[in-house]
Design a protein around this motif. Structure first.
Motif, PDB file in Angstrom:
ATOM      1  N   LYS A 260       0.849  -1.195   0.000  1.00 61.35           N
ATOM      2  CA  LYS A 260       0.000   0.000   0.000  1.00 61.35           C
ATOM      3  C   LYS A 260       0.887   1.248   0.000  1.00 61.35           C
ATOM      4  CE  LYS A 260      -3.627  -2.389   2.600  1.00 61.35           C
ATOM      5  NZ  LYS A 260      -4.380  -2.471   3.887  1.00 61.35           N
ATOM      6  N   THR A 261       0.781   2.035  -1.075  1.00 62.36           N
ATOM      7  CA  THR A 261       1.563   3.261  -1.209  1.00 62.36           C
ATOM      8  C   THR A 261       0.631   4.389  -1.662  1.00 62.36           C
ATOM      9  OG1 THR A 261       2.147   2.638  -3.477  1.00 62.36           O
ATOM     10  CG2 THR A 261       3.719   2.064  -1.745  1.00 62.36           C
ATOM     11  N   PRO A 262      -0.238   4.869  -0.777  1.00 56.18           N
ATOM     12  CA  PRO A 262      -1.240   5.859  -1.194  1.00 56.18           C
ATOM     13  C   PRO A 262      -0.683   7.224  -1.550  1.00 56.18           C
ATOM     14  CG  PRO A 262      -1.329   5.515   1.177  1.00 56.18           C
ATOM     15  CD  PRO A 262      -0.412   4.472   0.636  1.00 56.18           C
ATOM     16  N   ILE A 263       0.504   7.574  -1.018  1.00 57.39           N
ATOM     17  CA  ILE A 263       1.136   8.855  -1.332  1.00 57.39           C
ATOM     18  C   ILE A 263       2.603   8.587  -1.654  1.00 57.39           C
ATOM     19  CG2 ILE A 263       1.610  11.220  -0.587  1.00 57.39           C
ATOM     20  CD1 ILE A 263      -0.589  10.966   1.473  1.00 57.39           C
ATOM     21  N   VAL A 264       3.078   9.207  -2.730  1.00 58.40           N
ATOM     22  CA  VAL A 264       4.476   9.078  -3.145  1.00 58.40           C
ATOM     23  C   VAL A 264       5.083  10.477  -3.170  1.00 58.40           C
ATOM     24  CG1 VAL A 264       6.063   8.335  -4.956  1.00 58.40           C
ATOM     25  CG2 VAL A 264       3.958   7.025  -4.519  1.00 58.40           C
ATOM     26  N   PHE A 265       6.207  10.656  -2.479  1.00 57.02           N
ATOM     27  CA  PHE A 265       6.803  11.975  -2.285  1.00 57.02           C
ATOM     28  C   PHE A 265       8.051  12.187  -3.140  1.00 57.02           C
ATOM     29  CE2 PHE A 265       4.255  11.489   1.468  1.00 57.02           C
ATOM     30  CZ  PHE A 265       3.891  12.780   1.840  1.00 57.02           C
ATOM     31  N   VAL A 266       8.260  13.438  -3.523  1.00 56.00           N
ATOM     32  CA  VAL A 266       9.531  13.876  -4.075  1.00 56.00           C
ATOM     33  C   VAL A 266      10.407  14.340  -2.918  1.00 56.00           C
ATOM     34  CG1 VAL A 266      10.707  15.454  -5.644  1.00 56.00           C
ATOM     35  CG2 VAL A 266       8.407  14.652  -6.205  1.00 56.00           C
ATOM     36  N   GLN A 267      11.634  13.827  -2.842  1.00 59.10           N
ATOM     37  CA  GLN A 267      12.554  14.221  -1.785  1.00 59.10           C
ATOM     38  C   GLN A 267      12.869  15.715  -1.860  1.00 59.10           C
ATOM     39  OE1 GLN A 267      13.605  12.858   0.852  1.00 59.10           O
ATOM     40  NE2 GLN A 267      14.424  10.805   0.602  1.00 59.10           N
ATOM     41  N   ASN A 268      13.168  16.318  -0.706  1.00 62.47           N
ATOM     42  CA  ASN A 268      13.397  17.761  -0.674  1.00 62.47           C
ATOM     43  C   ASN A 268      14.598  18.194  -1.506  1.00 62.47           C
ATOM     44  OD1 ASN A 268      14.635  16.498   1.964  1.00 62.47           O
ATOM     45  ND2 ASN A 268      15.846  18.336   1.585  1.00 62.47           N
ATOM     46  N   VAL A 269      15.630  17.350  -1.623  1.00 59.41           N
ATOM     47  CA  VAL A 269      16.796  17.747  -2.399  1.00 59.41           C
ATOM     48  C   VAL A 269      16.403  17.974  -3.857  1.00 59.41           C
ATOM     49  CG1 VAL A 269      17.536  15.370  -2.879  1.00 59.41           C
ATOM     50  CG2 VAL A 269      19.221  17.228  -2.897  1.00 59.41           C
ATOM     51  N   VAL A 270      15.441  17.219  -4.352  1.00 58.60           N
ATOM     52  CA  VAL A 270      14.988  17.382  -5.734  1.00 58.60           C
ATOM     53  C   VAL A 270      13.927  18.479  -5.827  1.00 58.60           C
ATOM     54  CG1 VAL A 270      13.845  16.237  -7.671  1.00 58.60           C
ATOM     55  CG2 VAL A 270      15.572  15.018  -6.340  1.00 58.60           C
TER      56      VAL A 270
ATOM     57  N   LYS B 293      -3.518  22.188  -6.711  1.00 60.65           N
ATOM     58  CA  LYS B 293      -4.212  22.810  -5.601  1.00 60.65           C
ATOM     59  C   LYS B 293      -4.220  21.908  -4.366  1.00 60.65           C
ATOM     60  CE  LYS B 293      -5.214  26.190  -8.370  1.00 60.65           C
ATOM     61  NZ  LYS B 293      -4.444  27.463  -8.294  1.00 60.65           N
ATOM     62  N   ASN B 294      -4.130  22.510  -3.211  1.00 58.10           N
ATOM     63  CA  ASN B 294      -4.176  21.809  -1.927  1.00 58.10           C
ATOM     64  C   ASN B 294      -3.231  20.605  -1.886  1.00 58.10           C
ATOM     65  OD1 ASN B 294      -5.108  21.504   0.719  1.00 58.10           O
ATOM     66  ND2 ASN B 294      -6.752  20.130   0.116  1.00 58.10           N
ATOM     67  N   PRO B 295      -1.964  20.821  -2.203  1.00 55.22           N
ATOM     68  CA  PRO B 295      -1.026  19.697  -2.258  1.00 55.22           C
ATOM     69  C   PRO B 295      -0.677  19.148  -0.884  1.00 55.22           C
ATOM     70  CG  PRO B 295       0.151  21.765  -2.447  1.00 55.22           C
ATOM     71  CD  PRO B 295      -1.309  22.119  -2.449  1.00 55.22           C
ATOM     72  N   VAL B 296      -0.182  17.912  -0.871  1.00 55.20           N
ATOM     73  CA  VAL B 296       0.397  17.324   0.331  1.00 55.20           C
ATOM     74  C   VAL B 296       1.852  17.780   0.403  1.00 55.20           C
ATOM     75  CG1 VAL B 296       1.008  15.199   1.534  1.00 55.20           C
ATOM     76  CG2 VAL B 296      -1.117  15.313   0.213  1.00 55.20           C
ATOM     77  N   VAL B 297       2.207  18.492   1.465  1.00 53.28           N
ATOM     78  CA  VAL B 297       3.559  19.040   1.600  1.00 53.28           C
ATOM     79  C   VAL B 297       4.118  18.673   2.967  1.00 53.28           C
ATOM     80  CG1 VAL B 297       4.978  21.119   1.640  1.00 53.28           C
ATOM     81  CG2 VAL B 297       3.039  20.968   0.062  1.00 53.28           C
TER      82      VAL B 297
ATOM     83  N   HIS C 111       0.239   5.061 -11.275  1.00 53.61           N
ATOM     84  CA  HIS C 111       0.394   4.297 -10.040  1.00 53.61           C
ATOM     85  C   HIS C 111      -0.806   4.392  -9.101  1.00 53.61           C
ATOM     86  CE1 HIS C 111       4.549   3.348 -11.062  1.00 53.61           C
ATOM     87  NE2 HIS C 111       4.683   4.612 -11.440  1.00 53.61           N
ATOM     88  N   GLY C 112      -1.816   5.136  -9.467  1.00 53.70           N
ATOM     89  CA  GLY C 112      -3.033   5.206  -8.652  1.00 53.70           C
ATOM     90  C   GLY C 112      -2.807   5.764  -7.267  1.00 53.70           C
ATOM     91  N   ALA C 113      -1.858   6.673  -7.139  1.00 54.41           N
ATOM     92  CA  ALA C 113      -1.510   7.255  -5.843  1.00 54.41           C
ATOM     93  C   ALA C 113      -1.565   8.773  -5.934  1.00 54.41           C
ATOM     94  CB  ALA C 113      -0.121   6.791  -5.408  1.00 54.41           C
ATOM     95  N   GLU C 114      -1.394   9.408  -4.789  1.00 52.03           N
ATOM     96  CA  GLU C 114      -1.358  10.856  -4.728  1.00 52.03           C
ATOM     97  C   GLU C 114       0.086  11.317  -4.579  1.00 52.03           C
ATOM     98  OE1 GLU C 114      -3.789  14.488  -2.558  1.00 52.03           O
ATOM     99  OE2 GLU C 114      -3.908  12.466  -1.732  1.00 52.03           O
ATOM    100  N   ALA C 115       0.396  12.455  -5.157  1.00 54.05           N
ATOM    101  CA  ALA C 115       1.744  13.001  -5.072  1.00 54.05           C
ATOM    102  C   ALA C 115       1.908  13.839  -3.818  1.00 54.05           C
ATOM    103  CB  ALA C 115       2.046  13.856  -6.298  1.00 54.05           C
ATOM    104  N   GLY C 116       3.093  13.791  -3.245  1.00 58.57           N
ATOM    105  CA  GLY C 116       3.459  14.646  -2.125  1.00 58.57           C
ATOM    106  C   GLY C 116       4.831  15.240  -2.369  1.00 58.57           C
ATOM    107  N   PHE C 117       5.147  16.318  -1.653  1.00 61.39           N
ATOM    108  CA  PHE C 117       6.410  17.018  -1.864  1.00 61.39           C
ATOM    109  C   PHE C 117       7.040  17.342  -0.519  1.00 61.39           C
ATOM    110  CE2 PHE C 117       3.577  17.907  -5.366  1.00 61.39           C
ATOM    111  CZ  PHE C 117       4.365  17.638  -6.482  1.00 61.39           C
ATOM    112  N   ILE C 118       8.341  17.069  -0.399  1.00 56.18           N
ATOM    113  CA  ILE C 118       9.101  17.436   0.784  1.00 56.18           C
ATOM    114  C   ILE C 118       9.949  18.648   0.415  1.00 56.18           C
ATOM    115  CG2 ILE C 118      10.705  16.629   2.555  1.00 56.18           C
ATOM    116  CD1 ILE C 118      10.005  13.756   1.732  1.00 56.18           C
ATOM    117  N   THR C 119      10.009  19.630   1.306  1.00 61.67           N
ATOM    118  CA  THR C 119      10.711  20.866   0.990  1.00 61.67           C
ATOM    119  C   THR C 119      11.252  21.528   2.247  1.00 61.67           C
ATOM    120  OG1 THR C 119      10.496  23.030  -0.109  1.00 61.67           O
ATOM    121  CG2 THR C 119       8.590  22.244   1.145  1.00 61.67           C
ATOM    122  N   MET C 120      12.254  22.372   2.049  1.00 61.22           N
ATOM    123  CA  MET C 120      12.748  23.237   3.105  1.00 61.22           C
ATOM    124  C   MET C 120      12.177  24.649   2.978  1.00 61.22           C
ATOM    125  SD  MET C 120      14.805  21.387   5.015  1.00 61.22           S
ATOM    126  CE  MET C 120      13.828  19.926   4.686  1.00 61.22           C
TER     127      MET C 120
END
Length: 291
Positions: A143-153, A201-205, A177-186
């Motif tokens: 189960k991988t409902p959210i997939v994130f981009v690492q903050n370095v990228v 709009k209304n992203p997962v951060v 992939h049937g998942a939602e995108a998320g983003f990690i950031t500084m």
């Protein structure tokens, strides 16, 4: 999202304040069995989400969870990619151009050298999709409902103003992939501005959110403004500022920040996991139904 997420920094010797602690943790978790013991403790305490890099050892953890569905019926992974150290190590071994040849479509190297920006953006999107698909293979059947981009990228793309990559990632994660995108950031305020302008709009951060402003580019007040306006679904990480803030003080403060939906933390023992969860539950009250 679940409101308490468990992270993996401690398993792979990542500590932003102490090199000595990093080395000790790397030694403690040199075996996958030691990692699974801590994950089992967290799971049994009701923390069902493991937010993790795509480190090779995480693939071993995925194998264990996949092979034991009765033991882990509600276990979720939030993969964070790409695993930057893999590419950094390759650059150190064989150089930038050979690394690009290893992981990129054949035309990318020539395009980058030519400096044709419109084609670079197109090929970067193609490279992004290829890397995402490759790194998500190890999570097949999980189960991988959210997939994130690492903050370095994430933050590199912000700095280079390659904003088109963000909606491309969102669309690819959803459609392929049937998942939602998320983003990690500084830099949460800047990222949210850019994502909104790009149509996300209304992203997962996920971002550092802590009482002393540790690694919070833009400052605490600007974070509060974005969060208070409900412009993103925020996950607070580094709430203890790598040990600079006492746990009870840190949790009380972050749970009082309007707009924070989830807290991500890591720990090395059942006692620390239990104490942190109790602090969060006390500050936030009982979890809403279904969370």
């Amino acid at each position: 999202m679940e409101r308490i997420l468990f992270g993996d920094n401690q398993f792979f010797g990542v500590n932003h304040m102490s090199e000595e602690k990093s080395r000790a943790q790397a030694a403690q978790f040199k075996d996958t069995a030691a990692i699974m013991k801590v994950l089992d403790d967290a799971y049994d305490l009701g923390i069902k989400v493991f937010m993790c890099t795509t480190h090779d050892r995480v693939g071993e953890i995925g194998d264990i969870v996949r092979a034991n569905p009765a033991r882990y019926p509600d276990f979720q992974f939030y993969p964070c990619m790409p695993y930057a150290h893999k590419y950094a190590n390759s650059v150190g071994e064989v150089g930038i151009l050979e690394t690009l040849r290893r992981f990129a479509p054949g035309s990318l190297v020539g395009t980058l050298i030519q400096g044709a920006m419109s084609f670079v953006t197109q090929d970067i999107n193609r490279l992004m999709k290829m890397l995402v698909d490759a790194e998500l293979k190890r999570f097949a059947g999980l189960k991988t409902p959210i997939v994130f981009v690492q903050n370095v990228v994430t933050d590199l793309l912000l700095g280079l103003k390659l904003y088109d990559v963000f909606p491309a990632f969102v669309d690819h994660i959803r459609e392929k992939h049937g998942a939602e995108a998320g983003f990690i950031t500084m830099n949460l305020p800047l990222l949210v501005d850019v994502l909104e302008n790009a149509g996300v709009k209304n992203p997962v951060v996920c971002a550092n959110i802590n009482k002393i402003g540790f690694r919070m580019s833009g400052g605490i007040d600007s974070y509060r403004q974005v969060l208070r306006a409900g412009r993103c679904r925020a996950i607070a990480m580094s709430v203890f500022a790598s040990g600079a803030i006492p746990p009870a003080e840190a949790i009380e403060w972050v749970c009082g920040v309007e707009g924070v939906e989830s807290i991500l933390f890591g720990a090395s023992s059942q006692g620390n996991i239990r104490r942190t969860k109790e602090l969060i539950d006390k500050a936030w009250g009982p979890a809403p139904a279904g969370r």
